[in-house]
Design a protein around this motif. Structure first.
Motif, PDB file in Angstrom:
ATOM      1  N   ASP A 138       0.785  -1.245   0.000  1.00 40.09           N
ATOM      2  CA  ASP A 138       0.000   0.000   0.000  1.00 40.09           C
ATOM      3  C   ASP A 138       0.807   1.281   0.000  1.00 40.09           C
ATOM      4  OD1 ASP A 138      -2.377  -1.457  -0.084  1.00 40.09           O
ATOM      5  OD2 ASP A 138      -2.391  -1.678   2.095  1.00 40.09           O
ATOM      6  N   TYR A 139       1.995   1.256  -0.575  1.00 44.71           N
ATOM      7  CA  TYR A 139       2.753   2.490  -0.758  1.00 44.71           C
ATOM      8  C   TYR A 139       2.614   2.942  -2.201  1.00 44.71           C
ATOM      9  CZ  TYR A 139       5.154   2.556   3.724  1.00 44.71           C
ATOM     10  OH  TYR A 139       5.438   2.648   5.058  1.00 44.71           O
ATOM     11  N   GLU A 140       2.386   4.225  -2.396  1.00 45.17           N
ATOM     12  CA  GLU A 140       2.473   4.795  -3.731  1.00 45.17           C
ATOM     13  C   GLU A 140       3.953   4.934  -4.058  1.00 45.17           C
ATOM     14  OE1 GLU A 140       0.137   8.368  -4.843  1.00 45.17           O
ATOM     15  OE2 GLU A 140      -0.520   8.219  -2.756  1.00 45.17           O
ATOM     16  N   VAL A 141       4.342   4.587  -5.259  1.00 46.65           N
ATOM     17  CA  VAL A 141       5.735   4.745  -5.666  1.00 46.65           C
ATOM     18  C   VAL A 141       5.793   5.879  -6.687  1.00 46.65           C
ATOM     19  CG1 VAL A 141       7.740   3.656  -6.739  1.00 46.65           C
ATOM     20  CG2 VAL A 141       6.247   2.317  -5.232  1.00 46.65           C
ATOM     21  N   ILE A 142       6.630   6.863  -6.394  1.00 51.09           N
ATOM     22  CA  ILE A 142       6.803   8.007  -7.276  1.00 51.09           C
ATOM     23  C   ILE A 142       8.259   8.011  -7.730  1.00 51.09           C
ATOM     24  CG2 ILE A 142       6.653  10.516  -7.480  1.00 51.09           C
ATOM     25  CD1 ILE A 142       4.620  10.288  -5.038  1.00 51.09           C
ATOM     26  N   LEU A 143       8.471   7.788  -9.016  1.00 47.61           N
ATOM     27  CA  LEU A 143       9.809   7.708  -9.602  1.00 47.61           C
ATOM     28  C   LEU A 143       9.999   8.910 -10.517  1.00 47.61           C
ATOM     29  CD1 LEU A 143      12.490   6.289 -10.307  1.00 47.61           C
ATOM     30  CD2 LEU A 143      11.217   4.910 -11.965  1.00 47.61           C
ATOM     31  N   ASN A 144      10.993   9.728 -10.203  1.00 47.70           N
ATOM     32  CA  ASN A 144      11.306  10.921 -10.998  1.00 47.70           C
ATOM     33  C   ASN A 144      10.069  11.801 -11.211  1.00 47.70           C
ATOM     34  OD1 ASN A 144      14.026  10.177 -11.256  1.00 47.70           O
ATOM     35  ND2 ASN A 144      13.550   8.882 -13.013  1.00 47.70           N
ATOM     36  N   GLY A 145       9.255  11.927 -10.164  1.00 51.98           N
ATOM     37  CA  GLY A 145       8.081  12.795 -10.214  1.00 51.98           C
ATOM     38  C   GLY A 145       6.830  12.164 -10.789  1.00 51.98           C
ATOM     39  N   ASN A 146       6.926  10.915 -11.254  1.00 52.30           N
ATOM     40  CA  ASN A 146       5.769  10.246 -11.854  1.00 52.30           C
ATOM     41  C   ASN A 146       5.323   9.058 -11.013  1.00 52.30           C
ATOM     42  OD1 ASN A 146       5.797  11.848 -14.325  1.00 52.30           O
ATOM     43  ND2 ASN A 146       7.692  10.750 -14.779  1.00 52.30           N
ATOM     44  N   HIS A 147       4.019   8.913 -10.841  1.00 53.53           N
ATOM     45  CA  HIS A 147       3.481   7.739 -10.146  1.00 53.53           C
ATOM     46  C   HIS A 147       3.714   6.528 -11.043  1.00 53.53           C
ATOM     47  CE1 HIS A 147       1.320   9.821  -6.895  1.00 53.53           C
ATOM     48  NE2 HIS A 147       1.263  10.811  -7.778  1.00 53.53           N
ATOM     49  N   VAL A 148       4.286   5.472 -10.483  1.00 55.85           N
ATOM     50  CA  VAL A 148       4.510   4.251 -11.258  1.00 55.85           C
ATOM     51  C   VAL A 148       3.853   3.079 -10.529  1.00 55.85           C
ATOM     52  CG1 VAL A 148       6.636   4.990 -12.401  1.00 55.85           C
ATOM     53  CG2 VAL A 148       6.778   3.864 -10.198  1.00 55.85           C
ATOM     54  N   GLY A 149       3.333   2.169 -11.326  1.00 53.18           N
ATOM     55  CA  GLY A 149       2.698   0.988 -10.776  1.00 53.18           C
ATOM     56  C   GLY A 149       3.633  -0.211 -10.817  1.00 53.18           C
ATOM     57  N   ILE A 150       3.121  -1.314 -10.358  1.00 52.77           N
ATOM     58  CA  ILE A 150       3.905  -2.545 -10.309  1.00 52.77           C
ATOM     59  C   ILE A 150       4.321  -2.984 -11.708  1.00 52.77           C
ATOM     60  CG2 ILE A 150       3.809  -4.998  -9.699  1.00 52.77           C
ATOM     61  CD1 ILE A 150       2.084  -4.124  -7.270  1.00 52.77           C
ATOM     62  N   ASP A 151       3.430  -2.838 -12.693  1.00 54.30           N
ATOM     63  CA  ASP A 151       3.771  -3.240 -14.063  1.00 54.30           C
ATOM     64  C   ASP A 151       4.992  -2.486 -14.577  1.00 54.30           C
ATOM     65  OD1 ASP A 151       1.667  -5.022 -14.103  1.00 54.30           O
ATOM     66  OD2 ASP A 151       0.307  -3.679 -15.183  1.00 54.30           O
ATOM     67  N   GLU A 152       5.055  -1.193 -14.298  1.00 55.01           N
ATOM     68  CA  GLU A 152       6.206  -0.395 -14.733  1.00 55.01           C
ATOM     69  C   GLU A 152       7.468  -0.819 -13.989  1.00 55.01           C
ATOM     70  OE1 GLU A 152       8.503   2.209 -16.814  1.00 55.01           O
ATOM     71  OE2 GLU A 152       6.418   1.692 -17.243  1.00 55.01           O
ATOM     72  N   LEU A 153       7.352  -1.062 -12.691  1.00 46.53           N
ATOM     73  CA  LEU A 153       8.509  -1.493 -11.896  1.00 46.53           C
ATOM     74  C   LEU A 153       9.013  -2.860 -12.352  1.00 46.53           C
ATOM     75  CD1 LEU A 153       7.299  -0.316  -8.388  1.00 46.53           C
ATOM     76  CD2 LEU A 153       9.200   0.648  -9.708  1.00 46.53           C
ATOM     77  N   MET A 154       8.100  -3.719 -12.787  1.00 46.91           N
ATOM     78  CA  MET A 154       8.490  -5.064 -13.255  1.00 46.91           C
ATOM     79  C   MET A 154       9.455  -4.994 -14.441  1.00 46.91           C
ATOM     80  SD  MET A 154       7.239  -7.646 -11.532  1.00 46.91           S
ATOM     81  CE  MET A 154       7.342  -8.971 -12.709  1.00 46.91           C
ATOM     82  N   LYS A 155       9.352  -3.954 -15.236  1.00 45.44           N
ATOM     83  CA  LYS A 155      10.241  -3.793 -16.389  1.00 45.44           C
ATOM     84  C   LYS A 155      11.695  -3.635 -15.961  1.00 45.44           C
ATOM     85  CE  LYS A 155       6.654  -1.542 -19.127  1.00 45.44           C
ATOM     86  NZ  LYS A 155       6.217  -0.257 -19.730  1.00 45.44           N
ATOM     87  N   HIS A 156      11.910  -3.246 -14.702  1.00 44.19           N
ATOM     88  CA  HIS A 156      13.263  -3.001 -14.207  1.00 44.19           C
ATOM     89  C   HIS A 156      13.803  -4.147 -13.355  1.00 44.19           C
ATOM     90  CE1 HIS A 156      12.968   1.095 -15.685  1.00 44.19           C
ATOM     91  NE2 HIS A 156      11.742   1.097 -15.193  1.00 44.19           N
ATOM     92  N   VAL A 157      13.008  -5.206 -13.208  1.00 43.85           N
ATOM     93  CA  VAL A 157      13.456  -6.385 -12.451  1.00 43.85           C
ATOM     94  C   VAL A 157      14.153  -7.306 -13.439  1.00 43.85           C
ATOM     95  CG1 VAL A 157      12.703  -8.422 -11.164  1.00 43.85           C
ATOM     96  CG2 VAL A 157      11.628  -6.217 -10.728  1.00 43.85           C
TER      97      VAL A 157
END
Length: 191
Positions: free
Chosen positions: A65-84
């Motif tokens: 339940d944490y919002e993740v904000i990367l470089n000023g943009n809200h990112v979801g799990i799908d976007e983070l998965m691209k970096h795993v």
């Protein structure tokens, strides 16, 4: 927007703000936790110019339940998965976190260090070292022996995480044993 309730019953945002072009990402701010609380839970790592989180850790926080904000943009799990880089490693990471262990991805002969349940990752030493083994690929005996020697030299119990093609994880403890001679010196007992 993700909210939790504080002591007074009011809504409070839970978020983590990170920056960087590639992992690990530098932590800018996390609410309502501190970097020390993250470190105690084995999440992230201090380094030059700040505190850093990798994509697996950010996914774990997003699932909690944490919002993740990367470089000023809200990112979801799908976007983070691209970096795993290794989704099987993510599977083991999330499984061990779900079982109550503190787990930290590392670079080296093993893939993770793991603290016993309830232990403080800042003030205690890890108990286990996990090596990923993929079904069908296996591990060469020479590599297994190298990983085993490394783990034992560090005082860690080696755990092999065998990941099936269906994504099922089975954990095996690996260790060396030395035959013990009896007082008569003629029998050997293997423990």
């Amino acid at each position: 927007m993700t909210k939790t309730t504080n002591k007074e019953g009011r809504g409070m945002r839970r978020f983590v703000v990170v920056e960087g072009e590639e992992p690990p990402y530098r932590l800018v701010r996390i609410e309502p936790m501190s970097t020390e609380e993250l470190a105690e839970r084995g999440i992230g790592e201090g380094g030059d110019n700040g505190y850093y989180l990798n994509p697996m850790e950010l996914i774990y926080l997003a699932l909690n339940d944490y919002e993740v904000i990367l470089n000023g943009n809200h990112v979801g799990i799908d976007e983070l998965m691209k970096h795993v880089g290794n989704t099987q490693a993510l599977t083991v990471y999330l499984d061990m976190r779900g079982r109550g262990y503190f787990i930290k991805p590392i670079r080296g002969p093993v893939d993770f260090l793991v603290w016993d349940k309830g232990k403080d990752a800042l003030r205690t030493y890890p108990k286990y070292a996990i090596k990923l083994v993929t079904e069908g690929s296996g591990i060469q005996v020479s590599e297994l022996l190298q990983v085993l020697r490394y783990s034992e030299s560090m005082g860690l119990q080696l755990v092999l995480a065998l990941i099936s093609t269906e994504g099922v994880i089975t954990y095996y403890k690996a260790f060396t044993f030395k035959p013990e001679k009896t007082t008569a010196g003629t029998q050997t007992t293997i423990l």
